[in-house]
Design an enzyme around this catalytic site. Structure first.
Site, PDB file in Angstrom:
ATOM      1  N   ASP A  67      79.871   2.090  16.500  1.00 15.90           N
ATOM      2  CA  ASP A  67      78.978   2.908  15.673  1.00 15.90           C
ATOM      3  C   ASP A  67      78.179   2.062  14.692  1.00 15.90           C
ATOM      4  OD1 ASP A  67      81.182   2.212  14.149  1.00 15.90           O
ATOM      5  OD2 ASP A  67      81.907   4.251  13.882  1.00 15.90           O
ATOM      6  N   ASN A 136      90.603  11.828   8.591  1.00 16.74           N
ATOM      7  CA  ASN A 136      90.402  13.172   9.154  1.00 16.74           C
ATOM      8  C   ASN A 136      90.522  13.167  10.686  1.00 16.74           C
ATOM      9  OD1 ASN A 136      88.043  11.965  10.015  1.00 16.74           O
ATOM     10  ND2 ASN A 136      86.659  13.239   8.804  1.00 16.74           N
ATOM     11  N   HIS A 138      88.896  11.067  12.747  1.00 19.32           N
ATOM     12  CA  HIS A 138      87.730  10.620  13.511  1.00 19.32           C
ATOM     13  C   HIS A 138      88.008   9.307  14.222  1.00 19.32           C
ATOM     14  CE1 HIS A 138      85.705   8.418   9.835  1.00 19.32           C
ATOM     15  NE2 HIS A 138      86.499   7.604  10.487  1.00 19.32           N
ATOM     16  N   GLU A 143      83.331  12.948  14.245  1.00 19.24           N
ATOM     17  CA  GLU A 143      83.974  13.702  13.176  1.00 19.24           C
ATOM     18  C   GLU A 143      84.592  14.997  13.723  1.00 19.24           C
ATOM     19  OE1 GLU A 143      84.382  12.270  10.460  1.00 19.24           O
ATOM     20  OE2 GLU A 143      82.576  11.699   9.383  1.00 19.24           O
TER      21      GLU A 143
HETATM   22  P1  PGA Z   1      89.865   1.967   8.055  1.00 19.18           P
HETATM   23  O1  PGA Z   1      88.901   3.034   8.756  1.00 19.18           O
HETATM   24  O2  PGA Z   1      90.263   0.984   9.127  1.00 19.18           O
HETATM   25  O3  PGA Z   1      89.007   1.357   7.010  1.00 19.18           O
HETATM   26  O4  PGA Z   1      91.025   2.736   7.525  1.00 19.18           O
HETATM   27  C1  PGA Z   1      89.174   3.536  10.015  1.00 19.18           C
HETATM   28  C2  PGA Z   1      88.157   4.578  10.362  1.00 19.18           C
HETATM   29  O5  PGA Z   1      87.692   5.313   9.449  1.00 19.18           O
HETATM   30  O6  PGA Z   1      87.839   4.702  11.552  1.00 19.18           O
END
Ligand code: PGA
Length: 238
Positions: A67, A136, A138, A143
């Protein structure tokens, strides 16, 4: 599904790096699906060490990232292109022209999304897709939603995601509102998926994703259907 419950972040990073390295050794021209976020950083550091001491070689590797934020230039230090350059690509012998990140500046985001999926197909698909997981649920920037988005697409970021990522920006107002994310089809069609998660704040969502109902409200839950899923995680915060 293979699950490695690790005692701490260092062990998560070492295990994840060893799995990615094994993929590179068994297929030197592999297509690696890569992820940003804080969790993969430790694994990337170990991959850099392994490359510098000759254990692994990126010269024939192609990478496709999950992304990118919309509206940030590649040299913006919060763009995911910048993240990948500084945390991995600048330190290994990968050919930069073989590293792909969605173009968050594309005027026609739909065309960019379609081209991104087409490129992955043309590359023969992803051999190993590395994924983090958002609080959450994702994956990439897919999302929680009413339906799984299969194709690469533009997404409006949830407030919770913008809040979680605000720590990297001067203020929440600077966090982009939209991003382009690989859709579920390319992720699910990856030959292998490696999900990494770190810390107590991810423990509940990992449990939900792996053992709860398969629902687009918890995007990572679709991974229960993947035939070759490895999960490397720790619930500890040290
Ligand atoms: P993080 O994020 O590795 O910074 O916890 C993971 C994500 O939001 O996909």
């Amino acid at each position: 599904m293979r699950i490695f419950k690790c005692k701490n972040y260092a062990e998560v990073s070492a295990k994840a790096a060893s799995i990615i390295a094994a993929q590179m050794i068994t297929k030197p021209n592999a297509v690696l699906g890569l992820a940003t976020g804080s969790t993969p950083v430790g694994a990337y550091k170990i991959l850099i060490e392994k490359c510098n001491n000759g254990e692994i070689d990126f010269s024939e590797i192609t990478t496709v990232n999950l992304d990118e934020y919309c509206g940030l230039t590649p040299d913006n230090d919060q763009s995911y292109r910048y993240f990948m350059n500084t945390n991995l690509f600048d330190h290994v012998n990968v050919r930069k022209e073989c590293t792909f990140v969605p173009d968050g500046l594309a005027e026609d985001a739909e065309a960019e999304s379609a081209a991104y999926d087409a490129r992955i197909v043309a590359l023969g698909g992803i051999d190993l897709q590395l994924l983090g997981i958002g609080g959450n649920g994702h994956i990439g920037f897919n999302e929680p939603a009413a339906a799984f988005d299969m194709a690469t697409h533009t997404v409006e970021l949830k407030e919770s995601t913008r809040q979680a990522n605000a720590r990297f920006f001067n203020s929440i107002d600077e966090v982009p509102t939209h991003a382009i994310t690989m859709g579920m089809r390319s992720i699910m069609q990856a030959k292998k998926v490696l999900l990494v998660a770190n810390g107590s704040k991810k423990a509940e969502i990992v449990e939900k994703a792996l053992y709860g109902p398969v629902t687009p409200e918890v995007p990572a839950s679709i991974l229960q259907l993947h035939p070759d899923l490895t999960v490397v995680y720790t619930e500890n915060d040290d």
